[in-house]
Scaffold this motif. Structure first.
Motif, mmCIF file in Angstrom:
data_model
loop_
_atom_site.group_PDB
_atom_site.id
_atom_site.type_symbol
_atom_site.label_atom_id
_atom_site.label_comp_id
_atom_site.label_asym_id
_atom_site.label_seq_id
_atom_site.Cartn_x
_atom_site.Cartn_y
_atom_site.Cartn_z
ATOM 1 N N ARG A 1 -12.482 -62.121 29.252
ATOM 2 C CA ARG A 1 -12.913 -61.747 27.848
ATOM 3 C C ARG A 1 -13.771 -60.415 27.857
ATOM 4 O O ARG A 1 -14.565 -60.298 28.363
ATOM 5 C CB ARG A 1 -13.845 -62.714 27.095
ATOM 6 N N ASN A 2 -12.847 -59.347 27.415
ATOM 7 C CA ASN A 2 -13.775 -58.159 27.326
ATOM 8 C C ASN A 2 -14.659 -58.152 25.959
ATOM 9 O O ASN A 2 -14.146 -58.314 24.842
ATOM 10 C CB ASN A 2 -12.287 -57.012 27.102
ATOM 11 N N PRO A 3 -15.696 -57.696 26.494
ATOM 12 C CA PRO A 3 -16.818 -57.560 25.298
ATOM 13 C C PRO A 3 -16.548 -56.517 24.309
ATOM 14 O O PRO A 3 -16.957 -56.504 23.238
ATOM 15 C CB PRO A 3 -18.111 -57.175 26.173
ATOM 16 N N GLU A 4 -15.566 -55.367 24.811
ATOM 17 C CA GLU A 4 -15.286 -54.412 23.765
ATOM 18 C C GLU A 4 -14.388 -55.265 22.783
ATOM 19 O O GLU A 4 -14.573 -54.680 21.383
ATOM 20 C CB GLU A 4 -14.342 -53.337 24.664
ATOM 21 N N ILE A 5 -13.555 -55.949 23.040
ATOM 22 C CA ILE A 5 -12.990 -56.817 22.000
ATOM 23 C C ILE A 5 -13.714 -57.569 20.858
ATOM 24 O O ILE A 5 -13.533 -57.219 19.699
ATOM 25 C CB ILE A 5 -11.793 -57.604 22.665
ATOM 26 N N ASP A 6 -14.861 -58.140 21.473
ATOM 27 C CA ASP A 6 -15.806 -58.760 20.681
ATOM 28 C C ASP A 6 -16.415 -57.537 19.527
ATOM 29 O O ASP A 6 -16.524 -57.971 18.303
ATOM 30 C CB ASP A 6 -16.999 -59.044 21.264
ATOM 31 N N LEU B 1 1.778 -58.297 16.000
ATOM 32 C CA LEU B 1 1.736 -57.037 16.590
ATOM 33 C C LEU B 1 0.938 -57.198 18.046
ATOM 34 O O LEU B 1 -0.117 -57.604 18.378
ATOM 35 C CB LEU B 1 0.559 -56.158 15.866
ATOM 36 N N ASP B 2 1.926 -56.814 18.819
ATOM 37 C CA ASP B 2 1.606 -56.517 20.128
ATOM 38 C C ASP B 2 0.865 -55.432 20.378
ATOM 39 O O ASP B 2 1.070 -54.284 19.948
ATOM 40 C CB ASP B 2 2.873 -56.860 20.952
ATOM 41 N N THR B 3 -0.060 -55.475 21.626
ATOM 42 C CA THR B 3 -0.915 -54.313 22.030
ATOM 43 C C THR B 3 -0.866 -54.275 23.441
ATOM 44 O O THR B 3 -0.940 -55.261 24.081
ATOM 45 C CB THR B 3 -2.327 -54.384 21.456
ATOM 46 N N PRO B 4 -1.066 -52.839 24.123
ATOM 47 C CA PRO B 4 -1.174 -53.037 25.546
ATOM 48 C C PRO B 4 -2.607 -53.678 26.136
ATOM 49 O O PRO B 4 -3.415 -53.833 25.164
ATOM 50 C CB PRO B 4 -1.116 -51.428 26.056
ATOM 51 N N GLY B 5 -2.797 -54.072 27.269
ATOM 52 C CA GLY B 5 -3.556 -54.691 27.863
ATOM 53 C C GLY B 5 -4.859 -53.513 27.884
ATOM 54 O O GLY B 5 -4.807 -52.638 27.745
ATOM 55 N N ILE B 6 -6.303 -54.176 27.489
ATOM 56 C CA ILE B 6 -7.495 -53.238 27.672
ATOM 57 C C ILE B 6 -8.634 -54.114 28.425
ATOM 58 O O ILE B 6 -8.989 -55.122 28.083
ATOM 59 C CB ILE B 6 -8.075 -53.088 26.119
ATOM 60 N N LEU B 7 -8.736 -53.125 29.346
ATOM 61 C CA LEU B 7 -10.032 -53.410 30.213
ATOM 62 C C LEU B 7 -11.285 -52.731 29.889
ATOM 63 O O LEU B 7 -11.333 -51.986 28.917
ATOM 64 C CB LEU B 7 -9.694 -52.974 31.675
ATOM 65 N N TRP B 8 -12.453 -53.016 30.347
ATOM 66 C CA TRP B 8 -13.612 -52.243 30.243
ATOM 67 C C TRP B 8 -13.693 -51.036 30.497
ATOM 68 O O TRP B 8 -12.849 -50.533 31.666
ATOM 69 C CB TRP B 8 -14.620 -52.810 31.135
ATOM 70 N N PRO B 9 -14.306 -49.843 29.962
ATOM 71 C CA PRO B 9 -14.306 -48.509 30.483
ATOM 72 C C PRO B 9 -14.976 -48.344 32.010
ATOM 73 O O PRO B 9 -14.463 -47.541 32.817
ATOM 74 C CB PRO B 9 -15.424 -47.802 29.488
#
Length: 281
Positions: A40-45, A170-178
């Motif tokens: 769970r990416n905190p950036e998404i929150d 709407l699909d989006t690419p995966g996103i990880l933490w910086p």
């Protein structure tokens, strides 16, 4: 082993999510059932804020079914709508459609009161790389709408896809933490394949995975490789697996690269067994 990850497209994806959030009614947050917190990416929150959300625990066929139920209870107590999904075997798909209709029910009623009828429910799917977004989308749409692969970074840009049940996704690419401030989280993501193996020392990664499996699932390791794990170090267990699988170089040396790939591949595809690396508090 220090894992760092900051490709440029992650920043672009974050901006993409922020820009398109206003276009959707609900967000599907896809996580890996084996590591529900670490995936769970905190950036998404921070990006999603108060937008209606459904957490989808994907790859539930690879994690421990008993622990899966504990995670459902954990998220429910936090007021988070959560669904268990096995995208490949199409388990949990009907439950996701029903849950989607429930979370947007009030908004649909307001639209009807304003005379807006038959407007599709618009959803956005987000998650870390290689968590199974493309496979889930293809299952939901019942056609090959999104490219799939067992490597992170297959999805390159946004695309709208029509689904059953009057839903547009709407699909989006995966996103990880910086950056990874918690290396334990980074390792768990690496174990499950969310980070490209090419940027890491896979021999050390496989050794670290074995350290966890010896504690969490020793009997499954023993059954899969016909070995003993009691009172043995991860390196000793790795050596035994190498001998059992013939991962040997000339002069009887262990082929650590080969045995590391065997261990990682067989954990990731569930061959070793249904294993959860995280358990609720």
């Amino acid at each position: 082993m220090n894992i760092n990850w900051f490709p440029g497209h992650m920043k672009k994806t974050k901006e993409l999510l922020q820009t398109n959030l206003k276009l959707v009614d609900v967000v599907y947050e896809l996580i890996d059932s084996r590591i529900p917190l670490s995936s769970r990416n905190p950036e998404i929150d921070k990006i999603i804020m108060n937008k209606p959300r459904i957490v989808i625990m994907n790859k539930s066929d690879l994690s421990d079914p008993i622990i899966n139920k504990e995670w459902i209870k954990y998220f429910k107590e936090k007021g988070i709508n959560t669904i268990l999904i096995d995208s490949i075997k199409k388990k949990g798909i009907s439950e996701l459609t029903k849950e989607t209709e429930l979370v947007v029910k009030e908004k649909k009623e307001r639209q009807l009161n304003r005379g807006i009828k038959n407007r599709p429910i618009r959803a956005m799917i987000v998650g870390v790389p290689n968590v199974g977004k493309s496979t889930l989308i293809n299952t939901l749409s019942r056609k090959k709408s999104a490219k799939t692969g067992d490597r992170p970074g297959v999805t390159k840009g946004k695309q709208w896809i029509k689904l059953k049940g009057n839903i547009e996704l709407l699909d989006t690419p995966g996103i990880l933490w910086p950056k990874f401030e918690d290396q334990e989280i980074a390792k768990k993501l690496a174990f499950t394949g969310a980070i490209k193996d090419e940027i890491m020392d896979i021999e050390t990664l496989a050794l670290k995975l074995l350290e966890k499996l010896i504690v969490l699932a020793p009997f499954k390791l023993e059954k899969r490789y016909n070995i003993e794990t009691e009172n043995k170090t991860a390196l000793e267990v790795m050596d035994e697996i190498a001998l059992k699988r013939g991962a040997i170089l000339k002069q009887s040396e262990i082929d650590y690269s080969r045995v590391a790939n065997i261990i990682l591949d067989e954990f990731r595809d569930g061959t070793i067994g249904n294993i959860s690396l995280e358990i609720p508090n």
